[in-house]
Design a protein around this motif. Structure first.
Motif, PDB file in Angstrom:
ATOM      1  N   GLY A 139      -2.509   5.329   1.426  1.00 19.47           N
ATOM      2  CA  GLY A 139      -3.364   4.303   1.656  1.00 19.47           C
ATOM      3  C   GLY A 139      -3.965   3.536   0.458  1.00 19.47           C
TER       4      GLY A 139
ATOM      5  N   THR B  25     -10.208  -3.104   2.064  1.00 21.18           N
ATOM      6  CA  THR B  25      -9.548  -1.563   2.071  1.00 21.18           C
ATOM      7  C   THR B  25     -10.641  -0.639   2.695  1.00 21.18           C
TER       8      THR B  25
ATOM      9  N   ARG C 167     -10.411   3.550  -1.422  1.00 18.09           N
ATOM     10  CA  ARG C 167     -11.795   3.052  -0.601  1.00 18.09           C
ATOM     11  C   ARG C 167     -12.900   2.190  -1.356  1.00 18.09           C
TER      12      ARG C 167
ATOM     13  N   GLN D 257      -9.959   0.780   6.451  1.00 16.50           N
ATOM     14  CA  GLN D 257      -8.790   1.924   6.690  1.00 16.50           C
ATOM     15  C   GLN D 257      -9.673   2.752   7.427  1.00 16.50           C
TER      16      GLN D 257
ATOM     17  N   SER E  72       0.744  -1.115   0.016  1.00 23.37           N
ATOM     18  CA  SER E  72      -0.118  -0.239  -0.005  1.00 23.37           C
ATOM     19  C   SER E  72       0.830   1.272  -0.007  1.00 23.37           C
TER      20      SER E  72
ATOM     21  N   ALA F  35      -2.525   2.021   5.178  1.00 21.41           N
ATOM     22  CA  ALA F  35      -3.631   1.746   4.863  1.00 21.41           C
ATOM     23  C   ALA F  35      -4.333   0.678   6.172  1.00 21.41           C
ATOM     24  N   SER F  36      -3.629   1.071   7.202  1.00 21.83           N
ATOM     25  CA  SER F  36      -3.995   0.238   8.340  1.00 21.83           C
ATOM     26  C   SER F  36      -4.745   0.694   9.316  1.00 21.83           C
ATOM     27  N   PRO F  37      -5.976   0.260   9.718  1.00 23.31           N
ATOM     28  CA  PRO F  37      -6.980   1.117  10.658  1.00 23.31           C
ATOM     29  C   PRO F  37      -6.087   1.535  12.087  1.00 23.31           C
TER      30      PRO F  37
END
Lengths: 305, 654, 476, 217
Positions: B450, B559, B453, B562, A56, A116-118
């Motif tokens: 990132g 995705t 989405r 995120q 990512s 892109a990691s929460p």
């Protein structure tokens, strides 16, 4: 020459002190603890490794560690370590330096969001929020210092004609500042009670979760940056606690490093006896520091003139 | 001067051409971009050549027999002309690829026409030599920008935006006229130079009226309400011009009025400072809570206007206290920030425009990962974001630094109100800076970094060359100003040269700091480069692998897992709750195995809500009740006449 | 001879009443052209006066005359096309009344005897009534009835006012011919009390006709129900004529040293009219009514400006000229919209820009003009009135003035943007945009722009002469 | 000897009271004819008008013709055409109207007295009548629903104004041409009102002005 020497020494010695913290914490729980040079070992180990990058990520991910480390190093260039005149200094450099640190934070956050990691996003949000509040505290401190000796550079604070220290005329106010700055230190360097990298629960971490995906030399740079940053804040407090005569040059250093070590011990002590705050309490904690300084700054209205 | 007129003509002609040639679409756009660019560059050339002997530049025409339209240059107008001549050509080039719907060719032609009228009128606003002229060109500026805002008139939001903008422009203009009228009623002339003879209390009145009027154009809180509506509605390069350049005309007006009044009343500076702080902090707060990328940028304009006003306020306070250094730093920072903001804000709007055009959405939380598909836009946007956050080594920092400096100088003065205000100014600058970088990490992180989405955004492409080149140029400009600050600080301080009260200002006092800043920026870059190469060396011959992000134990992340911009900003926004009207809607988790849940929030603007609740709502209600006057009965109408006679006769006899 | 100004259109009008319809159209245009030429000649002092007891050439009258004549010329072309497309039954009545209307209005502009002025103004009411009733709908009938009744009652009061002024002459025992020009010379000796009472009745009376609130009630009905060319004439020309009556009386008051009294009345009625207009323009459902209320507002502005005096007086005179040009253009454009969409309700139409781009252009430009934005002249006139208000030490009035202006702009902008841009499903009846109907609005707007950029010296001097008697000035 | 002048004025006042009390439209029209005639007579009876030239005589004849014959005649024709005989449901009832008429007369006397103005020859009675006539005209217009009553109210107002004109102003100003113009306007006005009334009746089957209530905001 003296300046460069002391800078070089500081750059080399900075990773030593976090070892002290670990030692103190270990002693508190009755363990022997890791060797003092543990940070050097891990640093070298990290340098030897390769890296794994997330698909990512982009160049921003790689730029984060470099910029945050460069920022931390840059600060030391301007800081009078042991009241020895720094390599560079000019009226106003404090503002530049705190903004440089801000730049480092900007890119650390960006790098975290790049994965892109929460969890990293969550950590980034907290870091950004607390950083902003800490910034307000720091500028309140700068206001107070300006009111006290009319300067805007680290060199003038501690090596000028009216050095800022507990013994100076308005020194009593400095107690407030030291407490407040210590709180900022804890916040900015992700120490307990604000943040606890050792919990190993990503949901509750702030800084540590942001650098989860970094590895190898990148992680080494991040570590290095955080050593310098912590060193800088501790040195800041140290110089306030113990005024040193700039004229004595390198001879100041032993005393300086001794007091510095005490500051680290204090950090270790705090870390040992407190637990991490609930996330909700953290803003209040930082705001307290801001309020303290602001209060002090208002008090100076009576002191001058 | 002739060259200058030539450039003005070129701009107007360049704008009119599309109206004639709109049937040949590409040719039209090409000709337009070409003539406009040449026109602006000619103007820039004229500026540069006449830089040393500005005082000779003035001309006037007689108008309607008794009045005169006069145009003069001084250092201030010179400085405000810079962003116009720099940003507008880039926007014109940008429009070449931005406008690609051939079916709307006529509408586009009209849009281009009004764009150039706007450019020309802004040039004239900065050079207007008397109040009548200023009033005239000011209104032309408002009208032409109104047409630009309603370009997408099919959309309800565009029409509302246009309507709001029109109202605010009209109200602002009327109040400006009122301030001119007050001046006129004392001096009986439209010239600027008589205003200094006004009595002190009148000066205050004039200044506050002008501040309200010009401030509504500049977007000062709480008069900014039109701004977050108008900017998202307009095409992106128009937003770039409007936000980057046009709202600065409000700042120009405030400064101009301040300097012609030659007042040293402390109250003026303090007011400006207070409004600056409020606009700055609240502007950035609302920006944080917004999800539409252009609306977010619009609120950042409010924030930056706040910073500019803080600078101006500090400068005014410095002038009142007789401290020329403080005044120099304050005004210098204010002017430099005007230039800087015009650069990075138009860069950001262009970037946002490219994103919206290529993806079709402006909602931050739907985007993501664009850095990989739109690298040039992404990198320029990143540069713009760092600059607008006021971080070194980019340009935003330089001007904020000057303003900080002015504020710190102000700390040494005894009047308690001033001291308190300067303390607050520093703190709010710090908070603004922190929140701004918070906000832009959000934009950059969510939109460009990132993963996408939504699937549909995985195949976006970079915008056309005409769109990327201006952004690259602007990004480079951000860096250049950051690395070579001396020259630009000198430029800004030079802008103060001809102003009353600042003639004695020694430029060296303010520009000396430039060298230090340059040192700091370059040192940082050096360290950066060194570490960069060390890192490169370290990674030589190392094993580098790649894989998915570590999901902290979650193995099947999509995705959509995120972090979103909404949640990113939520803590801060709710922290400032009384000032930010946060409306949250969420489904609470109830069961042990909860189903799908959602969270959305809306951030309301207290000024907007306050106006609706406290002013327009009751007013409309009251007026609605009065409508029974026109009841339809002849008998009643005759009654009105009798009533009128009676009332008037009574006034005669009482 | 100067009397030709009203005799010519009157005779032509009477003739048109009896001529076949086809002749009428030609006659309309020819008479309009002749009348315009006569007006120009009057400006060039080529027309001697024969009945000096009743008529005189005054600068204010000349201004109104020129504007009226020019507007009528533009409208006459429009009217020809309008008649053709809207299937007017009684064409000869329409043409005849239009010409008679022109005649009576011209008579107003040159009348010098108060009662002759009164007769002429009352006559305008009577000859314009059939115009309003042209389409014979129930609404038109109602509007006509209200128009005739309320205006007649109002104007009857003006007659009373004229009698009171005569009384003031009698009481002062002066022997002069009863004309404004001679009264002006002896104004200072007239009996102040009766002069005041007379002015009150005149401002109420002619104010009714001029559309000052609260006597304006007929105006929105009549202006919206009349066929568009007639509305344009009513708004653009007739209101000015009524204003001229008030203006004459105000001049007399000023010269008699009672200027403060009449000024205050004018300011009061002016502001009241502006606010009343504001109330109804906000959320108005009918665009022609919106325009009508806008006329009330603008008459209020003019009254306000005249009341303020000084610099504002210059603004007021300019405002009168530009308002006539722009408002009549707007009514003509509104007529085009009405012909195209067959409805007067804002909610039922939309996207003018798509269906009728030419009309959109003139309509929107007119709106820009009426809102006081450059390059149209109302910008400058409103600016001057505002400046005058501050200069004469009436900041509170000035603030109210600004507020009322904003109120009106807020209402009008909403309606105009809705009409012009909002999407509408009920698709339009697509009429053609004929050249004859689209050009006159443009010409009128263009005239306003030109006058804003370049004003002929003669006109400038005339305006100066007009305001000189009232102590107006353009030099601060 | 009875002052002829005052007698005429009393008759005028009587017609006013009658028209306020009457509900029959036809008698209203007749009343107007009498009132018009009396009003036209007044100038002739005033002493200062004793030296009237031949032009004046012709003018007064025309005036009587218009006020007493033509206008009532027109109204009569209109009334016949719309075949409505009485005013039902006035806004203010007849007894109240009559009472209002008395109040109006009292007020007029009060105003005349209060003004203590230098009316030529002390014709207070004339002024009182004039004011009463005007006020009653307004009252009629406001208190009745039928269009024709409003026209009559308007005429009454006009008569009152005319009385003021003759009562107060010196005769030297009266230029017959001008006054003739006024009369002509009045005549045409009433004619047009009659035509509109006819159309109203045609469109609504009534001349009730309550129906004319569509145009409002």
């Amino acid at each position: 020459m003296e300046s460069i020497l002391s800078l070089g020494l500081a750059l080399l010695a900075a990773p030593l002190f976090p070892g002290i913290i670990l030692k103190v914490k270990a002693l508190f729980v009755g363990k022997k603890g890791p060797p003092l040079f543990i940070k050097y070992y891990t640093f070298v180990k990290l340098l030897k490794k390769g890296s794994a990058y997330s698909t990512s990520t982009t160049f921003v991910f790689a730029a984060g560690p470099i910029i945050s480390c460069a920022g931390a190093i840059m600060v030391l260039f301007f800081f009078p370590i042991g009241a020895i005149a720094p390599v560079f200094s000019f009226h106003g450099d404090v503002i530049v330096l705190f903004y440089i640190l801000g730049l480092g934070r900007f890119f650390t956050i960006a790098a975290a969001l790049d994965t892109a990691s929460p969890f990293q996003g969550m950590g980034a949000a907290r870091e950004a929020f607390f950083g902003t509040l800490a910034e307000a505290s720091i500028f309140a401190i700068l206001i107070l210092f300006y009111r006290m000796n009319g300067s805007l550079s680290f060199a003038d604070y501690f090596t000028g004609l009216q050095p800022i220290s507990l013994t100076s005329p308005a020194g009593s106010l400095l107690l407030l500042v030291i407490v407040s700055l210590f709180m900022v230190l804890l916040t900015e360097n992700s120490r307990v009670p604000v943040d606890d990298p050792a919990t190993h629960l990503e949901l509750t971490m702030i800084h540590e979760v942001m650098v989860l995906d970094h590895s190898g030399p990148d992680l080494a740079l991040i570590e290095l940056g955080s050593f310098y940053k912590l060193f800088f804040y501790s040195a800041f407090i140290t110089l306030m606690l113990c005024p040193l005569d700039p004229a004595r040059g390198l001879l100041n250093l032993p005393l300086f490093y001794a007091v510095l070590a005490l500051v680290y011990v204090a950090i270790g002590f705090i870390e040992s006896v407190t637990a991490r705050f609930k996330m909700r309490r953290t803003p209040k904690f930082i705001l307290t520091s801001c309020t303290l300084v602001f209060f002090a700054a208002i008090l100076t209205m009576g002191f001058n003139k | 001067m002739n060259i200058f007129l030539l450039s003005l003509c070129l701009i107007v002609v360049g704008g009119s051409l599309p109206l004639l040639t709109y049937r040949r679409f590409v040719l039209t756009k090409f000709l337009y971009a070409l003539t406009t660019t040449i026109g602006c560059l000619t103007g820039l050339f004229a500026l540069c050549t006449s830089y040393s002997h500005l005082e000779r530049l003035s001309w006037s025409w007689s108008w309607l027999h008794t009045f005169s339209l006069s145009f003069t240059f001084d250092s201030l107008s010179f400085f405000f002309l810079l962003p116009i001549f720099l940003i507008c050509p880039l926007a014109a080039i940008y429009s070449f690829h931005y406008f690609d719907d051939e079916e709307k060719s006529f509408r586009i032609a009209v849009n281009l026409f009004f764009t150039n009228i706007l450019i020309a009128s802004m040039i004239l606003v900065t050079t207007a030599g008397n109040m009548l002229t200023l009033a005239l060109v000011w209104e032309i500026m408002s009208v032409s920008s109104f047409f630009l805002v309603i370009y997408d008139y099919e959309k309800e939001t565009s029409r509302t935006a246009g309507y709001l903008y029109f109202l605010f422009a009209q109200a602002g203009a009327l109040i400006i006229f009122a301030s001119f009228a007050v001046i006129f009623s004392h001096t009986a002339s439209f010239e600027f130079n008589g205003a200094a003879t006004l009595p002190e209390s009148t000066k205050l009145l004039v200044f506050f009226l002008a501040f309200i009027g010009f401030g509504s154009k500049a977007g000062v809180f709480p008069l900014h309400i039109w701004l977050p509506h108008a900017h998202p509605a307009a095409p992106s390069h128009i937003s770039a011009i409007m936000s980057g350049v046009m709202i600065k005309m409000g700042i120009y007006g405030i400064l101009r009025i301040y300097f012609i009044l030659e007042s040293t009343n402390l109250l003026m500076g303090q007011t400006i400072l207070v409004f600056g702080m409020i606009s700055g902090v609240l502007g950035v707060l609302y920006a944080l809570g917004k999800h539409n990328i252009k609306r977010l940028l619009a609120y950042h304009s409010v924030e930056n206007i706040g910073i500019i006003l803080i600078g101006a306020g500090l400068g005014m306070i410095g002038l009142s206290l007789g401290d020329l250094t403080m005044a120099g730093f304050g005004f210098g920072g204010c002017l430099l920030h005007v230039l800087n903001h015009s650069i990075f804000k138009s860069l950001l709007f262009m970037g946002a425009g490219t994103v919206i055009k290529q993806t079709g959405t402006a909602h931050v939380d739907q985007l993501g990962g664009l850095m990989k598909t739109m690298p040039t836009t992404g990198k320029s946007f990143l540069v713009g974001s760092v600059s607008i956050s006021g971080l070194p080594p980019f340009n935003g920092f330089i001007s904020e630094f000057l303003i900080y400096f002015a504020a710190f100088i102000g700390l040494q003065y005894p009047p308690h109100a001033t001291l308190l205000l300067t303390i607050l100014a520093i703190i709010s600058l710090a908070i603004i800076g922190g929140l701004a970088s918070f906000c832009f990490t959000k934009v950059v992180g969510i939109v460009f970094l990132g993963e996408p989405r939504s699937k549909q955004f995985t195949k976006t492409t970079e915008g056309g060359l005409a769109m990327t080149i201006p952004m690259v140029i602007l990004a480079t400009a951000c860096l250049i100003i950051g690395i070579f600050p001396q020259q630009f600080i000198a430029l800004a301080v030079n802008g103060l040269r001809d102003l009353n009260g600042l003639e004695l200002l020694d430029p060296a006092l303010c520009t000396a700091i430039g060298a230090q800043l340059a040192l700091a920026s370059r040192l940082f870059l050096l360290i950066f480069v060194v570490i960069f190469f060390i890192r490169k060396v370290l990674y030589r011959k190392k094993e580098i692998t790649s894989g998915p992000t570590w999901g902290c134990g979650f193995t099947q992340g999509t995705t959509r897992i995120q972090y979103t911009g909404t949640s990113y900003a939520r803590t801060v926004v709710s922290f400032f709750k009384p000032f930010v009207m946060l409306e949250e809607s969420t489904i609470r988790l109830k069961k042990i195995f909860p189903g799908q849940t959602t969270y959305t929030n809306q951030v309301g603007d207290i000024a907007e809500a306050g106006m609706a609740k406290g002013l327009t709502g009751p007013l409309v209600n009251l007026l609605g009740r009065l409508r029974w006057i026109q009841h339809g009965n002849v008998q009643l109408y005759i009654g009105y006449i009798i009533m009128a006679i009676m009332v008037v006769l009574l006034t005669l006899f009482i | 001879m100067l009397e030709l100004l009203f005799l010519l259109p009157m005779i032509a009008g009477l003739a048109a009443l009896f001529l076949p319809a086809n002749f009428g159209r030609g006659l309309l245009i020819v008479a309009a052209l002749f009348h315009f030429q006569l007006s120009i000649m009057a400006w060039m002092d080529k027309l001697p006066i024969y009945t000096a007891d009743y008529f005189a050439k005054t600068p204010a009258g000349m201004l109104v005359l020129l504007v009226t004549s020019f507007i009528f010329l533009c409208i006459s072309f429009y009217a020809v096309s309008y008649i053709r497309e809207s299937k007017v039954e009684n064409e000869s009545v329409f043409v005849g009344c239009m010409l008679l209307f022109l005649g009576t209005m011209s008579m107003v502009t040159i009348a010098d005897h108060p009662i002759v002025l009164w007769i002429a103004i009352e006559a305008t009411t009577l000859v314009s009534a059939p115009l309003i009733f042209l389409h014979r709908s129930k609404e038109a009938l109602e509007a006509t009835w209200k128009y005739v009744l309320i205006c007649s009652v109002g104007i009857a009061l003006a007659l009373l006012g004229c009698f009171f002024i005569t009384l003031s002459v009698d009481i002062a025992e002066i022997d002069v011919p009863l004309t404004f020009s001679s009264l002006n010379l002896v104004a200072a000796q007239l009996d102040p009390l009766w002069l005041k009472v007379g002015f009150i009745f005149i401002i109420i009376g002619f104010g009714t006709k001029m559309g000052l609130a609260p006597m304006h009630t007929w105006l929105p009905d009549a202006h919206s129900e009349a066929p568009s060319p007639a509305s344009a004439l009513l708004s653009g020309a007739l209101l000015n004529c009524a204003f001229l009556g008030v203006y004459r009386a105000h001049t007399l008051m000023h010269l008699a040293g009672l200027g403060d009294f009449s000024s205050n009345l004018l300011i009061g009625f002016g502001l009241l009219s502006m606010f009343v207009a504001g109330i109804f323009i906000l959320r108005q459902a009918d665009y022609k009514r919106m325009l009508a209320y806008s006329s009330i507002e603008n008459m209020g502005i003019i009254a306000f400006g005249v009341g303020i005096g000084g610099f504002a007086l210059y603004g007021a005179i300019l405002h009168m000229i530009h308002h006539s040009l722009i408002k009549s253009s707007l009514f003509l454009s509104a007529g085009n919209i009405l012909l195209g969409f067959q409805t007067k309700l804002v909610t039922e139409l939309g996207c003018l820009v798509k269906y009728f781009p030419k009309t959109f252009f003139s309509f929107f430009a007119g709106f820009i003009g009426i809102s006081g934005l450059p390059p149209f002249g109302i910008f400058i006139s409103e600016l001057f009135i505002l400046i005058g208000a501050f200069q004469s030490g009436h900041p509170v009035f000035a603030m109210l003035f600004m507020f009322a202006l904003l109120l009106v702009v807020a209402g009008a902008a909403q309606i105009v943007t809705d009409i012009s841009f909002s999407e509408n499903e009920t698709s339009a009846i697509r009429g053609e945009e004929s050249l004859l109907r689209t050009v006159p609005p443009y010409v009128l707007l263009l005239a306003s722009i030109i006058l804003c950029i370049w004003m002929p010296t003669e006109m400038y001097d005339t305006i100066l002469n007009t305001i000189k008697t009232l102590g107006g000035t353009i030099h601060g | 000897m009875i002052n002829l002048n005052d007698a005429v004025l009393v008759i005028i006042l009587l017609t006013i009271l009658l028209s306020l009390a009457s509900n029959r439209l036809l008698s209203l029209v007749k009343n107007m004819a009498i009132q018009g005639f009396m009003v036209s007579l007044i100038p002739l009876l005033l002493e200062r008008h004793s030296s009237i030239g031949s032009g004046g005589l012709i003018f007064f004849q025309v005036m009587i013709l218009i006020k007493a014959v033509l206008i009532p005649g027109l109204l009569y024709v209109a009334l016949k055409r719309i075949s409505i005989k009485r005013e039902i449901e006035p806004i203010v009832g007849y007894h109240a109207s009559l009472f209002a008429g008395l109040v109006i007369i009292l007020l007029s006397i009060f105003i005349t007295d209060k003004l203590h103005l230098s009316v030529p020859d002390g014709n207070e009675m004339l002024l009182t009548t004039a004011i009463t006539t005007m006020s009653a005209g307004f009252f009629l217009m406001m208190s009745r629903r039928k269009a024709i009553t409003q026209v009559i109210g308007y005429l009454m107002l006009e008569n009152g104004i005319y009385l003021v004109g003759t009562a107060l102003t010196k005769h030297s100003h009266t230029i017959y041409v001008v006054e003739f113009g006024v009369l002509l306007d009045l005549l045409v006005g009433v004619m047009i009102m009659g035509i509109i009334m006819h159309n109203i009746n045609h469109a609504y089957d009534d001349i009730d002005t309550d129906r004319l209530n569509r145009l409002k905001d």
